[in-house]
Design a protein around this motif. Structure first.
Motif: not given
Length: 299
Positions: A128-139, A160-164
């Motif tokens: 999936r491709e898109g803006r970061l805010d919408s992708l984080v919401a899906e995550l 509740r997610a983490y950045s690697h």
């Protein structure tokens, strides 16, 4: 609370489709009396009139038509579910759902994701491709297993997610051979008043490039800003202007877009992150991506 009787709903659906209790009974291998009785029970349980007589046939009421539309969706979805579980290729392959932020080079994403397709266990890749805010919401709601981005999760995102950090790269400037000849070899001074294609404001690298130009006192002519890195490169390929991209993929960019490297900027760094709901990455495909980034791509 009353529950929906799906057996009765199917009988209703078949009568609605055929327009006749007798025809529905024949298709369901039941007696017309059995269908008629259970159809009456179904209407009474819902408290509505579903059919009215039209000669020797039955005609749906307005309410009946609405119920029939829902029944169509329900049983069509059910048939799709049966097809899915009977498809051995789909049920044996491990799903890996990746979100790619617009601001990340598609060449980098392709390099990173390739190892996931080479695992011993079959993998069904969903991108999936898109803006970061919408992708984080899906995550956050587990519709994605991983998001590849050019920055860590912004602090204003309450998920509740983490950045690697997967790796980082210096940036290089690219131009067509004709434009490079016109600008001359004196990099970065040759960029003064040169046509420039700039990543959009959503790119983490946007402000870093502007600060670098200000620091070296070079003033290019920004002829375009792009929210999609592939489109920016396509305009660069046409000779519209100079563009910047990560140095780690410079050979692929030169080969794919027919451009040359004008110079490298060691003080402007692009980072690539894997965003995950796991504090420690455990998905086999994610681990393969992390290993490639660490051992091959960003070295």
């Amino acid at each position: 609370m009353a529950t929906l009787n799906y057996k009765h709903l199917r009988y209703f659906w078949m009568v609605a489709k055929t327009g006749s209790i007798a025809k529905a009974a024949a298709q369901l291998h039941l007696t017309p009396q059995s269908i008629s009785g259970q159809l009456s029970e179904f209407g009474e349980s819902l408290g509505v009139t579903l059919f009215r007589r039209a000669g020797r046939n039955l005609e749906l009421t307005d309410t009946g038509r609405r119920v029939a539309r829902y029944a169509e969706e329900i049983f069509t979805t059910g048939d799709a579910l049966l097809e899915l579980v009977r498809d051995k290729d789909l049920t044996t392959a491990m799903s890996f759902r990746v979100g790619c932020a617009d601001s990340v080079s598609k060449l980098i994403v392709c390099e990173l994701v390739q190892p996931a397709l080479a695992l011993s266990e079959p993998v069904r890749l969903i991108c999936r491709e898109g803006r970061l805010d919408s992708l984080v919401a899906e995550l956050a709601v587990h519709r994605l297993d991983l998001v590849i981005a050019d920055r860590p999760i912004p602090p204003q995102f309450s998920v509740r997610a983490y950045s690697h950090l997967l790796g980082q790269s210096t940036m290089s400037a690219f131009a067509t051979p004709a434009l490079a000849d016109r600008l001359g070899p004196a990099f970065p001074a040759c960029l003064n008043e040169a046509p420039l294609l700039l990543p959009g404001e959503d790119f983490a690298i946007h402000q870093r490039l502007l600060r670098w130009f200000e620091h070296i006192d070079v003033h290019p002519d920004v002829v375009g800003e792009f929210d999609d890195s592939a489109m920016m490169k396509a305009f660069g390929q046409s000779g519209t202007g100079v563009f910047f991209a990560p140095t780690v993929i410079a050979p692929q960019i030169c080969r794919q877009y027919g451009v040359v490297v004008l110079g490298q900027v060691d003080t402007v760094i692009e980072q690539v992150y894997a965003l995950s709901t796991e504090r420690r990455m455990r998905h086999p495909a994610t681990l393969a991506i992390s290993a490639l980034a660490r051992d091959e791509l960003f070295v």
